[in-house]
Design a protein around this motif. Structure first.
Motif, PDB file in Angstrom:
ATOM      1  N   SER A 167      -8.478  -4.773  -2.682  1.00  0.00           N
ATOM      2  CA  SER A 167      -8.656  -3.956  -1.484  1.00  0.00           C
ATOM      3  C   SER A 167      -9.104  -2.557  -1.872  1.00  0.00           C
ATOM      4  O   SER A 167      -8.676  -2.008  -2.884  1.00  0.00           O
ATOM      5  N   PHE A 168      -9.927  -1.969  -1.037  1.00  0.00           N
ATOM      6  CA  PHE A 168     -10.451  -0.638  -1.295  1.00  0.00           C
ATOM      7  C   PHE A 168      -9.563   0.423  -0.649  1.00  0.00           C
ATOM      8  O   PHE A 168      -8.955   0.176   0.389  1.00  0.00           O
ATOM      9  N   PRO A 169      -9.494   1.613  -1.248  1.00  0.00           N
ATOM     10  CA  PRO A 169      -8.760   2.715  -0.597  1.00  0.00           C
ATOM     11  C   PRO A 169      -9.399   3.053   0.748  1.00  0.00           C
ATOM     12  O   PRO A 169     -10.598   2.867   0.952  1.00  0.00           O
ATOM     13  N   ARG A 170      -8.587   3.569   1.646  1.00  0.00           N
ATOM     14  CA  ARG A 170      -9.075   3.844   2.993  1.00  0.00           C
ATOM     15  C   ARG A 170      -8.600   5.216   3.441  1.00  0.00           C
ATOM     16  O   ARG A 170      -7.441   5.572   3.242  1.00  0.00           O
ATOM     17  N   ASN A 171      -9.498   5.984   4.044  1.00  0.00           N
ATOM     18  CA  ASN A 171      -9.169   7.283   4.628  1.00  0.00           C
ATOM     19  C   ASN A 171      -9.639   7.294   6.075  1.00  0.00           C
ATOM     20  O   ASN A 171     -10.734   6.817   6.373  1.00  0.00           O
ATOM     21  N   SER A 172      -8.824   7.848   6.942  1.00  0.00           N
ATOM     22  CA  SER A 172      -9.217   7.982   8.341  1.00  0.00           C
ATOM     23  C   SER A 172      -8.614   9.254   8.897  1.00  0.00           C
ATOM     24  O   SER A 172      -7.560   9.711   8.457  1.00  0.00           O
ATOM     25  N   GLN A 175       0.830  -1.202   0.000  1.00  0.00           N
ATOM     26  CA  GLN A 175       0.000   0.000   0.000  1.00  0.00           C
ATOM     27  C   GLN A 175       0.860   1.246   0.000  1.00  0.00           C
ATOM     28  O   GLN A 175       2.020   1.209   0.394  1.00  0.00           O
ATOM     29  N   ASN A 213      -4.890   9.895   7.702  1.00  0.00           N
ATOM     30  CA  ASN A 213      -4.188   8.853   6.958  1.00  0.00           C
ATOM     31  C   ASN A 213      -5.019   8.453   5.748  1.00  0.00           C
ATOM     32  O   ASN A 213      -6.230   8.246   5.867  1.00  0.00           O
ATOM     33  N   SER A 214      -4.362   8.338   4.598  1.00  0.00           N
ATOM     34  CA  SER A 214      -5.006   7.876   3.373  1.00  0.00           C
ATOM     35  C   SER A 214      -4.179   6.733   2.804  1.00  0.00           C
ATOM     36  O   SER A 214      -2.964   6.856   2.683  1.00  0.00           O
ATOM     37  N   SER A 215      -4.849   5.639   2.446  1.00  0.00           N
ATOM     38  CA  SER A 215      -4.155   4.463   1.930  1.00  0.00           C
ATOM     39  C   SER A 215      -4.699   4.082   0.566  1.00  0.00           C
ATOM     40  O   SER A 215      -5.908   4.137   0.327  1.00  0.00           O
ATOM     41  N   LYS A 216      -3.800   3.695  -0.316  1.00  0.00           N
ATOM     42  CA  LYS A 216      -4.167   3.126  -1.609  1.00  0.00           C
ATOM     43  C   LYS A 216      -3.398   1.813  -1.723  1.00  0.00           C
ATOM     44  O   LYS A 216      -2.176   1.781  -1.629  1.00  0.00           O
ATOM     45  N   TYR A 217      -4.131   0.736  -1.939  1.00  0.00           N
ATOM     46  CA  TYR A 217      -3.524  -0.590  -1.902  1.00  0.00           C
ATOM     47  C   TYR A 217      -2.947  -0.982  -3.258  1.00  0.00           C
ATOM     48  O   TYR A 217      -3.421  -0.542  -4.302  1.00  0.00           O
TER      49      TYR A 217
END
Length: 158
Positions: free
Chosen positions: A139-144, A104, A130-134
């Motif tokens: 897997s889906f991108p995730r932001n928190s 990621q 935090n922002s994630s791109k796998y």
């Protein structure tokens, strides 16, 4: 397992209360499996850039118990940006076959402002995103993000 945390780090604090930070981190883990003749490699790189500023002698006035009070202290403001890239590879020892199985890209933003209300009491405001791109499409991108205020009292203060 090998880890260089930090591999390179530069941290400046200037006379005008401004500070700069830059850092590079690198890590790698290898796992050899004799059952199916594979080598699993997890590699990570992270780049961090930060800036800060200290505002001296900031006065806050407030009314408490029908009396006007003034607090005088320093306000410390800090911002850190980081970009981390993790990748997981499975390498076949017998064949020339490498497969990406995970990983990621993580972008992080951290803000912190703290103010000393007294010698033992500190108030802080923080923001963390935090922002994630796998690396794999399953897997889906995730932001928190998280934010808040911290009141800290030091019992043994000097």
């Amino acid at each position: 397992i090998e880890e260089f945390s930090p591999l390179v780090k530069v941290d400046f604090k200037m006379r005008n209360s401004f500070s700069l930070k830059a850092e590079v981190r690198k890590d790698r883990m290898l796992n050899l499996n004799f059952n199916n003749n594979t080598l699993t490699e997890i590699e990570g790189r992270e780049f961090i850039v930060g800036a800060g500023y200290r505002v001296k002698n900031v006065k806050f006035r407030f009314k408490f118990d029908d009396k006007n009070r003034t607090v005088n202290g320093d306000l410390n403001i800090r911002a850190d940006f980081s970009l981390r890239n993790n990748i997981t590879l499975i390498r076949d020892v017998d064949l020339d076959n490498d497969q990406v199985t995970g990983g990621q890209k993580i972008f992080s933003l951290k803000l912190l402002a703290d103010y000393a209300l007294s010698r033992n009491l500190t108030a802080s405001f923080y923001y963390d995103q935090n922002s994630s791109k796998y690396a794999v499409s399953t897997s889906f991108p995730r932001n928190s993000f998280s934010t808040g205020i911290i009141i800290q009292y030091n019992l043994g203060g000097l």
